[in-house]
Design a protein around this motif. Sequence first.
Motif: not given
Length: 109
Positions: A1, A3-4, A49, A76, A79-80, A82-85, A89
């Motif tokens: 993942m 790191d944001t 998203e 937001d 989180e987008a 961090r959790t993106a496919p 990124r």
Amino acid sequence: MLDTSELTAAVERFADRLRAAPQSRLQRGAAAEGLALARELALRAHRIESGESEGPAMPDAGVFVVADQLLVAGTDLAEALRTAPAVPREGELGEAVRLVREAAARAGV
């Protein structure tokens, strides 16, 4: 993942500075910078998203609310990202951090 934390920290710093700024500074452009950035970060999160290029525009809720709008949009986006496919990124994350720092500098807060 991804790191944001750098993005979240930059957004939190800018939002804190907007909250602490006098009304006169907010009205002279600091709030407008914050709102423009919040709108851009929200749009970027929406793109990640949903895959759609356009999304709902964040409203102008006034100079005293812009720090909260910025914080929500920045969180937001973090989180987008961090959790993106698995699509890389890192470039988008670095660009977002740069946008936050540049807007904070322009806002002069």
